[in-house]
Design an enzyme around this catalytic site. Structure first.
Site, short mmCIF file in Angstrom:
data_model
loop_
_atom_site.label_atom_id
_atom_site.label_comp_id
_atom_site.label_asym_id
_atom_site.label_seq_id
_atom_site.Cartn_x
_atom_site.Cartn_y
_atom_site.Cartn_z
N SER A 181 6.04 58.82 35.05
CA SER A 181 6.10 57.33 34.41
C SER A 181 6.91 56.27 35.31
O SER A 181 7.72 56.60 35.96
CB SER A 181 6.59 57.05 33.22
N ASN A 188 2.29 74.45 20.85
CA ASN A 188 3.49 73.52 20.93
C ASN A 188 4.16 74.08 22.03
O ASN A 188 4.56 75.44 22.40
CB ASN A 188 4.21 74.12 19.64
N LYS A 209 11.26 61.53 32.42
CA LYS A 209 10.14 61.45 33.50
C LYS A 209 10.67 61.39 34.92
O LYS A 209 9.96 61.66 35.82
CB LYS A 209 9.60 59.91 33.22
N TYR A 218 13.40 58.86 27.33
CA TYR A 218 12.40 59.07 27.96
C TYR A 218 12.41 58.87 29.47
O TYR A 218 11.96 59.43 30.34
CB TYR A 218 11.29 57.73 27.57
N ALA A 219 13.24 58.01 29.79
CA ALA A 219 13.52 57.79 31.46
C ALA A 219 14.11 59.03 31.96
O ALA A 219 13.65 59.50 33.30
CB ALA A 219 14.55 56.59 31.69
N ALA A 220 14.90 59.43 31.22
CA ALA A 220 15.67 60.73 31.93
C ALA A 220 14.41 62.00 31.94
O ALA A 220 14.58 62.55 33.23
CB ALA A 220 16.84 61.25 30.81
N ASN A 251 1.08 66.85 30.93
CA ASN A 251 0.61 65.74 30.57
C ASN A 251 1.51 65.37 29.01
O ASN A 251 1.80 64.17 28.96
CB ASN A 251 -0.63 65.29 30.30
#
Length: 239
Positions: A132, A53, A149, A145-147, A80
């Site tokens: 991404s 983890n 990546k 998610y955007a923050a 990843n």
């Protein structure tokens, strides 16, 4: 072989893009430790699965200690592992935000903080963060998610400066994939994917191997003068 004698750690290495990266590295001669939350088996002895983890800092410290004791060095780190918990911002819960931040951003930080100094000690290494297209251009319903990546792109650029201090040839880059044909994507209906294909200059989704090829380049000595760079591998997609 481009990675002969190298030892690579790939997080999220049990499936999808991470598995493609692990298998590609192994074919190029690397000994790979595929870190994941689930047990992973591979057809080659060059890849070892390791359940970990990446939000557990004590477990990471133990993992790094065991890996260095077993292999002598860690030359490549591919960050990843990642998750999604999508919702419009007015419907996104604090738990959804925190979970994605903890895995996708803090988890990447944890791994690099544990392995980067080791690379500085041995005088070389390559760290690749998987970002991404969403981190470059944003996307509806993916604030968390955007923050993360966008954050891993920024961290790679920062580490390129930090880990190269004192003459160490430690390179740090990121790869920003577009939409890729993973098992998860195969469950998405064509009515959702067709507009994405239409916005992609090459008119299709990517394949995991195409992302793995880009990561291989950044992991190998072929990219020995490339650091602090974000490589977009998205077929020309613009969200």
């Amino acid at each position: 072989m481009r990675l002969e004698g190298k030892v690579a750690v790939v997080t999220g290495g049990a499936q999808g893009i991470g598995r493609a990266i692990s298998e590609t590295f192994a074919k190029e001669g690397a000994k790979v430790i595929a870190v994941d939350m689930q047990e992973a088996t591979f057809d080659t002895e060059m890849i070892k699965g390791y359940k970990l983890n990446i939000t557990d800092r004590d477990a990471i410290a133990k993992f790094v200690e065991e890996t260095v004791a077993s292999y002598g060095h860690i030359d490549i780190l591919v960050n990843n592992a990642g998750i999604t918990r999508d919702a419009l911002i007015n419907k996104m819960t604090e738990d959804m935000w925190d979970m994605v931040i903890n895995v996708n951003l803090k988890g990447v930080f944890n791994m690099a903080q544990a392995i980067g100094p080791h690379m500085m000690e041995i005088g070389k290494g390559s760290i690749i963060n998987i970002a991404s297209v969403v981190g470059e251009f944003g996307n509806v319903g993916q604030s968390n998610y955007a923050a993360t990546k966008a954050g891993v792109i920024g961290m790679a650029k920062t580490w390129a400066k930090e880990f190269a201090r004192k003459g160490a040839a430690v390179r740090c880059n990121s790869v920003a994939p577009g939409y890729v044909n993973t098992d998860m994507m195969k469950t998405v209906p064509d009515k959702v994917l067709d507009p994405i294909r239409q916005k992609t200059m090459l008119g299709r989704l990517g394949e995991p191997q195409e992302i793995a090829n880009a990561v291989l380049f950044l992991a190998s000595d072929e990219s020995s003068f490339v650091t602090g760079h974000n490589l977009s591998v998205n077929g020309g997609l613009r969200l």
